[in-house]
Design a protein around this motif. Structure first.
Motif: not given
Length: 154
Positions: A23-25, A32-38
């Motif tokens: 979330r902080s990234l 989005s959090v999903t984009t960071v996760s991916n």
């Protein structure tokens, strides 16, 4: 934020804080959090990010002596020697190198007696032809990583 340099920016953020939440990234990078996760998953799968580990201050743990060992080895024994050094718990770096020596190993020790005992046990290998050990007097920088530039093509 443009996705053009997202991977580099993500790696750079993690270099600053390896414990940052998704979330902080996402907030810092305006995605989005999903984009960071991916993107993190892709970087891990590609081997760009290998692990998330703490940076340990060995001095604070009482390992006050850093030694740099240079070794000349019999060519055929080089893999065995580097494997032995790699498996030694106090060796923090082991390199096969070009030049006058074949191996450079860096170790952390409690004191010079500990260093002497450990190094003597390591260099008794008959396939080690020559060794040179230097004690670090002052650590100027250690375990540093550098930030990526957009043209590093992560």
């Amino acid at each position: 934020m443009a996705y053009e340099n997202l991977d580099e920016d993500l790696v750079n953020e993690l270099l600053g804080d390896g414990r940052a939440s998704l979330r902080s990234l996402a907030e810092k990078l305006d995605v989005s959090v999903t984009t960071v996760s991916n993107h993190l998953s892709d970087l891990e799968e590609e081997g760009v990010i290998e692990a998330y580990t703490p940076r340990v201050n060995y001095d604070a743990l009482g390992f006050d002596v850093t030694a740099v060992m240079q070794l000349k080895a019999e060519g055929s024994a080089l893999p065995e020697i580097t494997e032995t050094l790699k498996d030694h718990r106090q060796m923090i770096s082991v390199y096969e190198v070009t030049g006058d020596y074949d191996v450079i190993a860096i170790g952390k020790f409690k004191d010079t007696d500990d260093m002497n005992d450990q190094i003597k046990s390591l260099i008794t290998d008959p396939d080690i032809n020559q060794s040179n050990t230097s004690i670090v007097l002052n650590t100027v920088t250690e375990n540093e990583q550098f930030e990526l530039e957009p043209d590093d093509n992560v």
